[in-house]
Enzyme design. Structure first.
Site, short mmCIF file in Angstrom:
data_model
loop_
_atom_site.label_atom_id
_atom_site.label_comp_id
_atom_site.label_asym_id
_atom_site.label_seq_id
_atom_site.Cartn_x
_atom_site.Cartn_y
_atom_site.Cartn_z
N GLN A 11 0.81 -1.22 0.00
CA GLN A 11 0.00 0.00 0.00
C GLN A 11 0.85 1.27 0.00
OE1 GLN A 11 -3.18 0.16 2.82
NE2 GLN A 11 -3.81 2.18 2.16
N GLU A 71 -3.21 -7.68 -2.02
CA GLU A 71 -4.66 -7.61 -2.00
C GLU A 71 -5.10 -6.48 -2.92
OE1 GLU A 71 -6.78 -5.42 0.50
OE2 GLU A 71 -5.21 -3.99 0.04
N THR A 179 1.37 1.70 13.00
CA THR A 179 0.18 1.22 12.31
C THR A 179 -0.07 -0.25 12.60
OG1 THR A 179 1.52 0.76 10.39
CG2 THR A 179 0.37 2.85 10.43
N ASN A 206 6.85 8.51 8.39
CA ASN A 206 5.62 9.30 8.35
C ASN A 206 5.58 10.40 9.40
OD1 ASN A 206 4.51 8.02 6.18
ND2 ASN A 206 3.47 6.47 7.41
N GLU A 254 25.77 7.35 -9.89
CA GLU A 254 26.58 8.38 -9.25
C GLU A 254 26.21 8.55 -7.78
OE1 GLU A 254 27.33 12.41 -11.05
OE2 GLU A 254 26.88 11.25 -12.83
#
Length: 450
Positions: A11, A71, A179, A206, A254
């Protein structure tokens, strides 16, 4: 041509991918159906953007990308979204049942049924390239698909395309925001193969990006779309020199050469400047020196770790827009004189700069202001070890009690793999400690920090 193939897994990988391709299309003037009015050569030209898009005989531009998830829901959003006509249906691969936040399902049981199909699609894309440069792999290591299938694909890519460079853009678990409960397990198991099978991995987090959105863009409650659009600017700046012509172009290989002093020490921090909302941009003069300084601010880092706690080994500054080399040299000279930004003593120069004349593009209706110039920094700093030690600590708390381990063993993993991966990470932390230590042992006496 120096083509790059992007692989978006799970996801997080897919949603970051959506933001990136949306931005690339805007930057090149490619419409959501793949048509590009400005492109006069029909069929495969060798324009700079062909590194990321292949061109059909009908003049349609197709991203060189694969989206994989175990999924269907997230990929179905791509199939029905605004850019549904952009992608070839074969590039969107989805399974029936998800990895349920379980590395072992993503890597062994369910992942292995889909991995050959993915490699098949990647092979088709690779055969379509005249000089494949490498892969950009997008995933998160907290979930099951991104970590399990992600590492499985990386392992298989190493076998099939040994010499091609692989750049990972990896979302790591945040210190506070979690999460899933088993994030530490998945991350440790997955990092084990990121260590072996990626050449450069850029860590994203996050929570750090939330904070940037809140602080600099005044978004009270940032959504994933806000986060991903910010991440896509970083990735776009990195790849701009592959997709446009510029003064100082930087190739994917590089990055490796300039940023990775030892093969294992390849986990990078990234930052981007100016992150500024449209209301504020009117009143600011964002000079090269200013944006360079703000790229080095600890609060601009897209992973939760403080570069002041470690030393820089190397950093890569990618400028885009109205920037001339003279300004860049002046800005870098100023940074070098700052005491707050410390480099390891065995790397005297430490800066790699790239300039691209294409100004940064912003998504219409997005949060970022349209600016004349921007900079993206990718840096190799010993402070990255903080990210790993945090995850290791959480891993240890659960693993001493063998909590949740049966879910992994039940999917065909062996308990030994846990301890093997954990030892590998312990060794990595040690490696970071050693590269940060003074090379003339203890002449300054600042070893106490570590």
């Amino acid at each position: 041509m120096r083509e790059c193939i992007s692989i978006h897994i799970g996801q997080a990988g897919i949603q970051v991918g959506n933001a990136c391709w949306e931005l690339y299309c805007l930057e090149h003037g490619i419409q959501p159906d793949g048509q590009m009015p400005s492109d006069k050569t029909v069929g495969g030209g060798d324009d700079a953007f062909n590194t990321f898009f292949s061109e059909t005989g009908a003049g349609k531009h197709v991203p060189r990308a694969v989206f994989v998830d175990l999924e269907p829901t997230v990929i179905d959003e791509v199939r029905t979204g605004a850019y549904r006509q952009l992608f070839h249906p074969e590039q969107l691969i989805s399974g029936k049942e998800d990895a349920a936040n379980n590395f072992a399902r993503g890597h062994y049981t369910i992942g292995k049924e889909i991995v050959d199909l993915c490699l098949d699609r990647i092979r088709k894309l690779a055969d379509n390239c005249t000089g494949l440069q490498g892969f950009l792999v997008f995933n998160a290591v907290g979930g099951g698909t991104g970590s399990g299938l992600g590492s499985l694909l990386l392992e298989r890519l190493s076998v099939d395309y040994g010499k091609k460079s692989k750049l990972g853009f990896t979302v790591y678990p945040s210190p506070q925001v979690s999460t899933s409960v088993v994030e530490p397990y998945n991350s440790v198991l997955s990092t084990h193969s990121l260590l072996e099978h990626t050449d450069v991995a850029v860590l994203l987090d996050n929570e750090a990006i939330y904070d940037i959105c809140r602080r600099s863009l005044d978004i009270e409650r940032p959504t994933y779309t806000n986060l991903n659009r910010l991440v896509s600017q970083v990735i776009s700046s990195l790849t701009a020199s592959l997709r446009f012509d510029g003064a100082l172009n930087v190739d994917v290989t590089e990055f490796q050469t300039n940023l990775v002093p030892y093969p294992r020490i390849h986990f990078m921090l990234s930052s981007y400047a100016p992150v500024i909302s449209a209301e504020k941009a009117y009143h600011e003069q964002l000079s090269v020196a200013e944006i360079t300084n703000s790229a080095f601010e600890p609060s601009s880092m897209m992973a939760k770790c403080d570069p002041r706690h470690g030393k820089y080994m190397a950093c890569c500054l990618m400028y885009r827009g109205d920037v001339v080399p003279k300004d860049v040299n002046a800005a870098v000279a100023t940074i070098k004189t700052k005491r707050t930004i410390q480099f390891v003593d065995w790397c005297p120069t430490g800066f790699k700069c790239g300039i691209n004349y294409q100004p940064p593009t912003v998504v219409p209706g997005g949060d970022l202001a349209k600016v004349q110039r921007a900079v993206c920094m990718i840096s190799n700093s010993t402070s990255v070890a903080e990210v790993f030690s945090r995850i290791d600590h959480k891993f240890d708390l659960m693993y001493t009690k063998r909590a949740f381990v049966h879910w992994y063993v039940g999917e065909g993993m062996e308990e030994g793999e846990f301890s093997e991966a954990r030892e590998d990470l312990a060794a990595l932390e040690k490696d970071y400690e050693e590269v940060g230590a003074e090379s003339g042992e203890g002449d300054e006496g600042d070893e106490e920090e570590y």
